[in-house]
Design an enzyme around this catalytic site. Structure first.
Site, PDB file in Angstrom:
ATOM      1  N   ASP A 114       1.428   8.679   2.549  1.00 39.74           N
ATOM      2  CA  ASP A 114       2.281   7.968   1.604  1.00 39.74           C
ATOM      3  C   ASP A 114       3.736   8.436   1.723  1.00 39.74           C
ATOM      4  OD1 ASP A 114       2.089   6.162  -0.813  1.00 39.74           O
ATOM      5  OD2 ASP A 114       3.010   7.894  -1.786  1.00 39.74           O
ATOM      6  N   GLU A 167       3.623   6.024   6.301  1.00 38.61           N
ATOM      7  CA  GLU A 167       4.360   4.958   5.619  1.00 38.61           C
ATOM      8  C   GLU A 167       5.851   5.305   5.693  1.00 38.61           C
ATOM      9  OE1 GLU A 167       4.773   2.632   1.337  1.00 38.61           O
ATOM     10  OE2 GLU A 167       4.524   4.792   1.377  1.00 38.61           O
TER      11      GLU A 167
HETATM   12  C1  GLC Z   1       3.888   4.259  -1.705  1.00 41.21           C
HETATM   13  C2  GLC Z   1       2.653   3.504  -2.134  1.00 41.21           C
HETATM   14  C3  GLC Z   1       2.933   2.874  -3.457  1.00 41.21           C
HETATM   15  C4  GLC Z   1       3.217   3.972  -4.456  1.00 41.21           C
HETATM   16  C5  GLC Z   1       4.365   4.854  -3.990  1.00 41.21           C
HETATM   17  C6  GLC Z   1       4.435   6.118  -4.764  1.00 41.21           C
HETATM   18  O1  GLC Z   1       4.963   3.425  -1.448  1.00 41.21           O
HETATM   19  O2  GLC Z   1       2.280   2.594  -1.153  1.00 41.21           O
HETATM   20  O3  GLC Z   1       1.875   2.074  -3.892  1.00 41.21           O
HETATM   21  O4  GLC Z   1       3.524   3.431  -5.705  1.00 41.21           O
HETATM   22  O5  GLC Z   1       4.198   5.240  -2.649  1.00 41.21           O
HETATM   23  O6  GLC Z   1       3.367   6.954  -4.437  1.00 41.21           O
END
Ligand code: GLC
Length: 525
Positions: free
Chosen positions: A199, A262
């Site tokens: 994440d 991500e």
């Molecule tokens: C990432 C996740 C999202 C979440 C954020 C904070 O972007 O995909 O869903 O709210 O991180 O953890």
């Protein structure tokens, strides 16, 4: 040799919304387990399971209170073990979501950290003194609205949070934090998980002196307030790469595990997450198909830019949607969503597919009373519409639950569901099934080279090739008809958005209706 995560297809499950085995209205691990036959039939290779760990659910599980257990809503550790084993029996890998930037404010680490300034865990989070006037240490903003700092009256300091105040950011400069977090990764690796989706990887380390972020000169009022500053000191810091390398080194002690990151950054920054010596993430998510306007010229240019920017031996990947983004079928319309399916499954690189897109699910309609998403409540941009329950059948609860679903089941479930579409080869699911079948069978598509083909108007075209087998992909991203001409385009349509065209011979001049997409096996292949 290509590895499973290179030629395979990743399928994202948002567990709350996939399948509810116990009637509480929230999907769970036994629910996913019960759908493995479906996923095997569909032909995917790996399931990325969004967070299922103990959590107060301030951000639906992206606020983790224990990294090495399962939230009772989703089941037990034994359920996870059983899911991993049953998936592996079917040749399906399991990828977990790892949330390292922040914990829940209910995590015992944070409770200790905030208990006093001298607590041994104080330095595990980012604490800082107020400015002389009592305001936050700098101007950083939370992605979810408001300042990126919250005041703690007990200990008279602010703590930093890139997201909700219930999601305090960890201090990744602290070696004990790293050891504890790597311990969590190891815990799951030892249980047999095949990799992690990490994440907000680019958020992990912040400027050590907490400098103010500069104003964004391109900010247009009305955009989310977070974009009013350029987050140059709060994200994408050079030291992050050392952490990615450490995570990767840990995974490399096991066989063929995958590290997905991500990372929402422009291409030239994104590719740095592969690591200077290919020792970073295997797959830093490439979100261009999510963020770019749906235009053939823009996408063709972006694919070429990406192909050109990839470091030697770096493996590409593509994403059409996820739990944070409007669904593809709502963004581009149902007809173009079929074209998008062809694009995702024929571009060079690992596709990540969002649950429900295979049946053409659209964003749900959520009333204010039904709203769940904290981002939606704080800054507008609700993510609830793309998180509605999976539509398995036409019945009440769409076959998702026998209880009251946590988000409403879409009204469209009566015609848009797995059971109905499995019977209809012309459906979106029928199309995905044929595409995935072809992709799995053809090294040209799952591993071969990519060569762009010059086009006009809203047509996007390229050739995929391996060992002399060549596929021409022709996609009309527009709604009007177009005549595509290409000297080498001699062959047979093998998969098409309009199934009636499958089997059609192609000879240089290819008439396209609006929203038409073709995969053509070229002669001589
Ligand atoms: C990432 C996740 C999202 C979440 C954020 C904070 O972007 O995909 O869903 O709210 O991180 O953890």
């Amino acid at each position: 040799m290509t590895l499973w995560w290179q030629k395979g297809i990743v399928y994202q499950v948002y567990p709350r919304s996939y399948a509810d085995s116990n009637g509480d209205g929230i999907g769970d691990l036994p629910g996913i387990h019960a759908k493995l036959d479906y996923l095997q039939w569909l032909g995917i290779d790996a399931i990325w399971v969004s967070p299922v760990f103990p959590s107060p659910m301030a951000d639906h599980g992206y606020d983790v209170a224990n990294y090495v257990d399962i939230h009772p809503l989703f089941g037990t550790l034994a359920d996870m073990d059983a899911l991993i084993e049953a998936a592996h029996q079917r040749g399906i890998k399991i990828i977990l979501d790892f949330v390292p930037n922040h914990t829940s404010n209910q995590h015992p680490w944070f409770l200790e950290s905030r208990s006093s300034r001298t607590n041994p865990k104080r330095d595990w989070y980012l604490w800082a003194d107020p400015k002389p006037d009592g305001s936050p240490p700098n101007n950083w903003l939370s992605v979810f609205g408001g300042p990126g700092w919250t005041w703690d009256p007990e200990t008279q300091q602010y703590y930093c949070h890139a997201f909700l105040k219930e999601q305090p950011d960890l201090n990744w400069r602290n070696r004990e934090v790293r050891a504890a977090m790597y311990g969590a990764l190891q815990f799951w690796l030892d249980r047999g998980v095949d990799g992690f989706r990490v994440d907000v990887l680019w958020h992990l380390i912040k400027d050590g002196t907490y400098r103010d972020n500069p104003q964004n000169p391109d900010y247009v009022s009305g955009q989310t307030p977070y974009n009013s500053l350029l987050p140059v000191y709060s994200t994408d810091q050079p030291e992050v790469h050392e952490i990615v390398r450490e995570m990767r080194a840990l995974l490399d002690r096991y066989s063929e595990r995958v590290l997905i990151g991500e990372v929402y950054l422009p291409i030239h920054r994104l590719v740095s997450y592969y690591g200077a010596a290919q020792d970073g993430a295997h797959l830093p998510f490439n979100f261009q198909l999510v963020t770019l306007p749906w235009s053939a010229t823009q996408i063709a240019a972006a694919v070429s830019e990406y192909e050109g920017a990839l470091p030697l031996n770096a493996w590409p990947n593509w994403v059409l949607g996820n739990h944070d983004q409007p669904r593809i079928a709502s963004r581009v319309g149902l007809a173009q969503a079929r074209v998008a399916a062809l694009l995702l499954m024929t571009l060079r690189g690992t596709p990540t597919h969002y649950y429900g897109d295979e049946i053409g699910m659209r964003d749900g309609v959520i009333t204010p009373e039904e709203a769940e998403d904290p981002q939606g409540k704080n800054v507008g941009l609700s993510r609830d519409p793309q998180r509605t329950p999976m539509q398995w059948s036409a019945g009440r609860g769409a076959g998702f639950t026998t209880g009251k679903p946590w988000l409403p089941v879409s009204m469209e479930h009566a015609r848009c569901n797995v059971a109905v579409e499995q019977q209809d080869p012309d459906s979106m699911l029928g199309l995905y099934r044929r595409l995935i079948d072809l992709r799995r069978a053809e090294p040209a598509l799952n591993a071969g080279s990519y060569t762009p083909v010059a086009t006009q108007g809203e047509v996007l075209s390229y050739i995929r090739e391996q060992d002399g087998r060549r596929f021409l992909i022709v996609l009309n991203l527009g709604h009007s008809s177009h005549l595509f001409s290409q000297r080498d385009a001699v062959g047979t349509v093998v998969v098409a958005t309009d199934r009636a065209r499958e089997g059609e011979p192609i000879n240089q001049r290819v008439p396209l209706m609006g929203d038409d997409g073709l995969v053509v096996l070229l002669n001589g292949s």
